[in-house]
Structures are given as C-alpha cells and as structure tokens.
Design an enzyme around this catalytic site. Sequence first.
Site, PDB file in Angstrom:
ATOM      1  N   ARG A  35      34.878 -28.762   6.737  1.00  0.00           N
ATOM      2  CA  ARG A  35      35.657 -29.929   7.557  1.00  0.00           C
ATOM      3  C   ARG A  35      36.225 -29.627   7.920  1.00  0.00           C
ATOM      4  O   ARG A  35      36.875 -30.092   9.053  1.00  0.00           O
ATOM      5  CB  ARG A  35      34.349 -30.851   7.175  1.00  0.00           C
ATOM      6  CG  ARG A  35      33.163 -30.554   6.947  1.00  0.00           C
ATOM      7  CD  ARG A  35      32.042 -30.236   7.905  1.00  0.00           C
ATOM      8  NE  ARG A  35      32.389 -31.357   8.748  1.00  0.00           N
ATOM      9  CZ  ARG A  35      32.075 -31.922   9.222  1.00  0.00           C
ATOM     10  NH1 ARG A  35      30.755 -33.119   7.967  1.00  0.00           N
ATOM     11  NH2 ARG A  35      31.995 -33.506   9.930  1.00  0.00           N
ATOM     12  N   CYS A  79      25.357 -29.636   3.711  1.00  0.00           N
ATOM     13  CA  CYS A  79      26.239 -30.268   4.559  1.00  0.00           C
ATOM     14  C   CYS A  79      26.769 -31.673   3.567  1.00  0.00           C
ATOM     15  O   CYS A  79      27.963 -32.248   4.018  1.00  0.00           O
ATOM     16  CB  CYS A  79      25.772 -30.509   6.377  1.00  0.00           C
ATOM     17  SG  CYS A  79      24.183 -31.911   5.650  1.00  0.00           S
ATOM     18  N   GLN A 115      29.876 -29.662  11.699  1.00  0.00           N
ATOM     19  CA  GLN A 115      29.021 -29.243  10.684  1.00  0.00           C
ATOM     20  C   GLN A 115      28.846 -27.857  10.416  1.00  0.00           C
ATOM     21  O   GLN A 115      29.098 -26.629   9.447  1.00  0.00           O
ATOM     22  CB  GLN A 115      28.112 -30.187   9.959  1.00  0.00           C
ATOM     23  CG  GLN A 115      27.180 -29.149   8.855  1.00  0.00           C
ATOM     24  CD  GLN A 115      27.814 -29.945   7.893  1.00  0.00           C
ATOM     25  OE1 GLN A 115      28.783 -30.799   7.026  1.00  0.00           O
ATOM     26  NE2 GLN A 115      28.811 -28.774   6.890  1.00  0.00           N
ATOM     27  N   ARG A 157      30.471 -40.586  16.353  1.00  0.00           N
ATOM     28  CA  ARG A 157      28.817 -40.585  15.763  1.00  0.00           C
ATOM     29  C   ARG A 157      28.017 -41.112  15.698  1.00  0.00           C
ATOM     30  O   ARG A 157      28.025 -42.462  16.086  1.00  0.00           O
ATOM     31  CB  ARG A 157      29.352 -40.628  14.230  1.00  0.00           C
ATOM     32  CG  ARG A 157      27.856 -40.896  13.466  1.00  0.00           C
ATOM     33  CD  ARG A 157      27.659 -40.526  11.259  1.00  0.00           C
ATOM     34  NE  ARG A 157      27.972 -39.091  11.431  1.00  0.00           N
ATOM     35  CZ  ARG A 157      28.126 -38.457  10.064  1.00  0.00           C
ATOM     36  NH1 ARG A 157      27.908 -39.163   8.910  1.00  0.00           N
ATOM     37  NH2 ARG A 157      28.902 -37.184  10.134  1.00  0.00           N
ATOM     38  N   ASP A 165      19.085 -29.477   3.676  1.00  0.00           N
ATOM     39  CA  ASP A 165      19.698 -30.992   4.581  1.00  0.00           C
ATOM     40  C   ASP A 165      18.641 -32.002   3.922  1.00  0.00           C
ATOM     41  O   ASP A 165      17.052 -31.232   3.465  1.00  0.00           O
ATOM     42  CB  ASP A 165      19.249 -30.690   5.956  1.00  0.00           C
ATOM     43  CG  ASP A 165      20.413 -32.011   6.072  1.00  0.00           C
ATOM     44  OD1 ASP A 165      20.909 -32.813   5.403  1.00  0.00           O
ATOM     45  OD2 ASP A 165      20.418 -32.803   7.473  1.00  0.00           O
ATOM     46  N   HIS A 195      24.701 -31.862  14.988  1.00  0.00           N
ATOM     47  CA  HIS A 195      25.700 -31.690  14.593  1.00  0.00           C
ATOM     48  C   HIS A 195      27.098 -30.192  14.299  1.00  0.00           C
ATOM     49  O   HIS A 195      27.528 -29.918  13.459  1.00  0.00           O
ATOM     50  CB  HIS A 195      26.399 -31.638  12.579  1.00  0.00           C
ATOM     51  CG  HIS A 195      26.754 -32.822  11.956  1.00  0.00           C
ATOM     52  ND1 HIS A 195      28.097 -32.837  12.191  1.00  0.00           N
ATOM     53  CD2 HIS A 195      26.793 -32.793  10.319  1.00  0.00           C
ATOM     54  CE1 HIS A 195      28.450 -33.863  11.415  1.00  0.00           C
ATOM     55  NE2 HIS A 195      27.457 -33.777   9.818  1.00  0.00           N
TER      56      HIS A 195
END
Length: 312
Positions: free
Chosen positions: A300, A272, A142, A112, A232, A139
């Site tokens: 996830r 998310c 996700q 990340r 988001d 991402h």
Amino acid sequence: MFASLRKRFHGRDFLSIHDVTGEEIKAIIQFAVELKEGVRRGESHTFCDGKTLAMIFQKPSTRTRVSFEVAMYHLGGYALFLSAQDLQLGRGETIGDTARVLSRYVDAIMIRTFSQRDVEELAAAATVPVINGLTDWEHPCQILADLMTVWEAKGRFEGLKLAYVGDGNNVCHSLLLACPRVGMDIVVATPPGYAPHPEIVAAAVRAAERSRVEVVQDPVAAVREADVVVTDVWASMGKEAEHGDRVRVFRPYQVNSALVSHARPDFVFLHCLPAHRGEEVTDEIIDGPASRVWDEAENRLHVQKALLALLL
Ligand code: CP
Ligand code: NVA
C-alpha cells in the site's frame, strides 16, 4: 520514464479502477517496485517536496491512514488527518464547499467514506486531485497493492487465475474491474444475495479482451486451479449490524485448508486486512506459506507513493 508517466497522470483523480487502463496500472506498479527497491537501498525520493495531502476519514483505518501519511513524509510532503466528524462537513457544510476550500490549502485530497457519489461530488468541485481511500463501492488503492503483490509473487499477470471468495463488496468490485485490465482471469464466488453489483460485473466483462470474468456460487469451482486466492471480511464497515446473519450465510465460503486444496500448489493468498480470523480465513492460511498479506499491506505504501508522485 518518470517524466513521461508524470505528464500522463498529473492532475488526475483516482476515484475508481475505471479511471486507469491496464497499461497505466502496470506502469504505476513498475514505478512502485522501483520506489520500494530505492527505499531498501536507503535512497530518498522527494517527488512531492513541500506538497500537502488532506486525508478525510469517515470510517476507521489503520493501513490507509498510516501508509498515506508515511508516503507523503517519504516524498518530502505533509499529510493532514481530518476526521469527518470533526470537520464542518459533520455539521452540514456541503461536500462541494469543503472541496473548494480544501483545494485552496492542499495539493491533493484523499477520502474514505460510504458513498461513491460523495467522492465524485468532492472531485467535481475540487481543483486538486482526489483519491478514493475506500467507499462502499470500491477500494482502488488496495487493488493496486494487491496486483503489485501478485506481480512480485508471480512475475506476470497474463494467464493467471484469481479466485475471490466471500462478499461481493468494494474490494471484490475493484478486483473485478482490475483483473481483466491486466489480463488476469477472475472468478468470484459469493452466496446468493451477496453477489457483486451487476453494473460492475458488466463493466468487468466489457474490459475483458482475452481473460475470463465469472461470478458463481460454488467456492470450490472458483478456487479450482487458482493462482491467487483472495477473501475479505464478511461484514464490511457500516454492515456491523448484519454480522450475525452474515456469519451463518458465509460459513461455507471460509478460506481454509480444505478449500485451498483445490487451488494450484503454488497459489498465493491475499487479504486486504483487517482479517477476522476464524471467520473468512483460518489462522493456518493467513499465517501459512501461501500467505502474502504482510507484503500486500506493505505495498500500500509503495503504490500510493507512486500514485502521489504521479498525480501531484
Ligand atoms: N486494507 C485497508 O484499507 O485497511 P484499513 O482499513 O486499515 O485502512
Ligand atoms: N470490505 C472492507 C475493506 C476494509 C479495508 C470494508 O469495507 O470494511
């Protein structure tokens, strides 16, 4: 099924939604659903017996860290948490050299970080699979979980409309690339100046055979008749200094009761997480009957288990 799928995925990287076809996304999700049912029945599935995953974090994380760590434990392997500041990477060792060294110790690397180019550089030098655990650009893990959640809620992808409302960020980019691949329509609504990158939009349009890809400014137009409504945070990690300005610009893009009154009556809401309640989403929506955010967070774990079992 597992053997042929594994043959197809073994040794590959997962840096972007570009790396997988719609059929592959559906296969990963189908496998993840089987693993999830297996967990519920108390079955163990040690597909990664004795394998190790290095997890490099240059940004904070709750879900990504815990779900990857637990995933490796469930699969019979081991995950190492590596904070980028504590690695020699933080003192100038190159990404390439870090990749070469880690490849001699571990069976896969999850990272990340900020720049997608850094992840690509890491993958180019690594001799083990590399997984993107979020960059400023994408991402992808996700979005596998998001689509799995849509599948559980709706039982199909074809013909569904997903509305993404808010910042044209990493999550928006991966959704734009993924929805057309599985036959879903996607309409994105962002304020002027915050649209997704034109390169991503063009790639999404190219990936769309029968589905619709559109970027608009009117949140109501995006949400109208939507089956799935997604938002988001307005200020992603690294953009904290812009938070005050963004709150003003993004206010009309809040997902609240008035906005979702334009969606289909059986719409589902995804985020998310982490959410900034009262900013991009109100409590009544995130805690309301349409919300699937806790399933989404749980998924996830299951999609990443599927991914790790296939790549490693
Ligand atoms: N959704 C997500 O990636 O959460 P974390 O930042 O907590 O990992
Ligand atoms: N867009 C958000 C996602 C967090 C999981 C960020 O990059 O901060």
